[in-house]
Design an enzyme around this catalytic site. Structure first.
Site, short mmCIF file in Angstrom:
data_model
loop_
_atom_site.label_atom_id
_atom_site.label_comp_id
_atom_site.label_asym_id
_atom_site.label_seq_id
_atom_site.Cartn_x
_atom_site.Cartn_y
_atom_site.Cartn_z
CG ASP A 65 -9.60 -66.80 128.07
OD1 ASP A 65 -9.27 -66.27 128.96
OD2 ASP A 65 -9.45 -66.58 126.98
CG ASP B 248 -5.81 -61.78 129.01
OD1 ASP B 248 -5.41 -61.13 128.95
OD2 ASP B 248 -5.25 -62.69 129.09
CG HIS C 190 3.16 -63.40 126.41
ND1 HIS C 190 2.04 -62.59 126.72
CD2 HIS C 190 2.97 -62.78 125.06
CE1 HIS C 190 1.28 -61.87 125.35
NE2 HIS C 190 2.15 -62.54 125.19
CG ASP D 34 -9.18 -65.29 123.03
OD1 ASP D 34 -8.96 -65.32 124.12
OD2 ASP D 34 -8.30 -65.25 122.53
#
Length: 502
Positions: free
Chosen positions: A74, A76, A226, A361
């Protein structure tokens, strides 16, 4: 002779407490005290002799890196590590949106973000407004339930839910409008804190409000940050401020690449944002060539179960990233793709099963479906792990834990004693155990304690971590400490009936 540090933990309300896990042949009060002192000191010294590497890799099942041919990541909080100021930015933007667009009181703009208010892995009941910590057995941890900044009394919690247990249907509901919200995303910490700050503000002002409406507004404001790229633009505007050093990350990618491993990136972030970040972190304009496949705007978790969304090739000419209309029938290294789905990804790459290790995460969006449905090995990146290990390794915590273990070990031995003085000591131990648990909890977070443990059991978050991740660590570059033919073996955990194991 007891050490000074051991003696420090032996007094509560002026009383000295003693216990042991040894079988007592003569259950007199004096023997109980002496044996506790001996056993407690043994445990304490044993704990002091053991250290945990906060940069270690920890596993829930066997993983042999020798058999991993494909590494996926991933973006982020996995490839890139953010500073705490990113959360501050989200908090500030969200409170401004609530005031400017949702007509919340102007005083909200004066709120200050407290990064230590909450922890990841909490649940919010949007009907009651209770923010709470839940254990692996679906029980609410009493003493860790808050409405705003105010702790909710235990008896009130039990009255509302009729017990401390919440049904799996309630906790695992994923449809829109679910009553219980589970905060597993690091980006959600400012959201949790702002919701609690606003709740307390309205309570203090005597303003009646529906917790569900309040959460909906806060959530909408955060989503706008976002979707509008306010967050992305803010990070890119000052990457030195918002991003941590990426040199070790680059070192890991280059090591894997030079060893003949296949690499891929699957992220929900847009290409332009990832491009700016990777160029900054790697100091490479052609960073895309580090990977065999790059997927942006993947829409995880939909990427894993929406099997009809096609991949689109991005046209990167002239500094743009516009999707073209040519059907993607193969992946070409150096190209960037967006959206798509896991079924098509596996079909085009042939990367299946346990020879793939994907790291991210988010326990649900990144890891659950890849391991449950497609057999990938998965690795969770848990940045909080480093501070948790530091607390675990502290002498202060080990002092308290040694007493707690000694007390709990003696309960089963002494509970049938007919000696009046022994029975009195046991009542004192119960008080001490409660105080020790509270003290240990506050070492991690004064309201909610550890990310991984409640007072009596692992947390709901830890349970999901064990289900959906084969390994976990604080940052991907921790893998640099191990050779690529290394095998990780989990520690055998004793079951309650395996008394021989202790």
């Amino acid at each position: 002779m007891l050490t000074k540090s051991w003696k420090k933990c032996q007094f509560v309300n002026g009383t000295r407490y003693l216990c042991t896990t040894n079988v007592l042949h003569s259950q007199t009060a004096n023997n109980v005290r002496l044996l506790f002192e001996k056993r407690g000191q043994e445990i304490f010294e044993d704990l002091l002799s053991k250290r945990v590497n906060k940069r270690g890799v920890f596993v829930n099942s066997d993983i042999s890196l020798r058999h991993i041919d494909v590494y996926g990541f991933d973006y982020d909080y996995t490839l890139v590590k953010y500073t705490s100021e990113v959360h501050q930015m989200i908090y500030d933007h969200a409170k401004n949106i609530l005031v400017d667009k949702f007509m919340y009181p102007a005083e909200a703009k004066n709120f200050n973000y407290d990064p230590k208010f909450a922890i990841r892995g909490l649940h919010l009941d949007v009907k009651t407004g209770y923010l709470m910590k839940i254990d692996a057995n679906n029980h609410i941890q009493l003493g860790s339930v808050y409405r705003g900044h105010t702790a909710v009394k235990d008896e009130e919690v039990i009255e509302v839910y009729r017990d401390t247990h919440l049904s799996m249907d309630l906790l695992e509901s994923t449809h829109k409008g679910s009553r219980i919200v589970f905060f597993t995303d690091l980006f959600s910490m400012p959201e949790v804190t702002l919701y609690s700050d606003l709740s307390q503000f309205l309570i203090d002002k005597g303003v009646a409000f529906d917790p569900e409406y309040l959460y909906s507004d806060v959530r909408t404001a955060v989503l706008e940050i976002h979707k509008s790229s306010l967050l992305h633009k803010g990070i890119v505007s000052d990457m030195e401020r918002y991003m941590k050093d990426g040199s070790k990350m680059l070192q890991l990618l280059q090591r894997l690449k030079s060893s003949g491993k296949n690499l891929f990136l699957i992220t929900n972030s847009p290409y332009w944002f990832v491009d700016e970040g990777m160029k900054h972190l790697t100091k490479m304009t052609d960073w895309v060539n580090l990977f065999d496949v790059v997927i942006v705007q993947a829409r995880k978790p939909n990427f894993y179960f929406d099997t009809y969304r096609p991949f689109r090739l991005l046209d990167l000419k002239n500094g743009t990233s516009v999707p073209n209309w040519v059907k993607v029938s193969e992946f070409t290294k150096g190209h960037v793709y967006q959206q798509g789905n896991i079924v098509e990804f596996v079909k085009l790459t042939g990367w299946i099963g346990s020879r793939v290790l994907y790291m991210g995460d988010h326990v649900y969006s990144d890891l659950a479906d890849p391991t449950l449905k497609h057999g990938w090995k998965t690795g969770a990146i848990i940045p909080e792990l480093e501070s948790e290990v530091e607390r675990i390794d502290s002498e202060e915590l080990k002092e308290c834990l040694s007493q707690l273990l000694a007390i709990e070990g003696l309960f089963s031995t002494c509970q049938r004693s007919s000696d009046t003085e022994v029975r009195k000591i046991m009542e004192q131990w119960k008080l001490l155990r409660r105080e020790l648990r509270m003290k240990m909890k506050e070492m991690f977070n004064p309201r909610f304690g550890s990310l991984f443990r409640t007072e009596k059991a692992p947390t709901y978050f830890t349970r999901r971590l064990g289900q959906f991740s084969h390994m976990y660590t604080s940052r991907i570059e921790n893998l640099l400490r191990y050779p690529l033919d290394y095998t990780f073996y989990p520690r055998r955990l004793a079951l309650p009936h395996e008394t021989w194991f202790y």
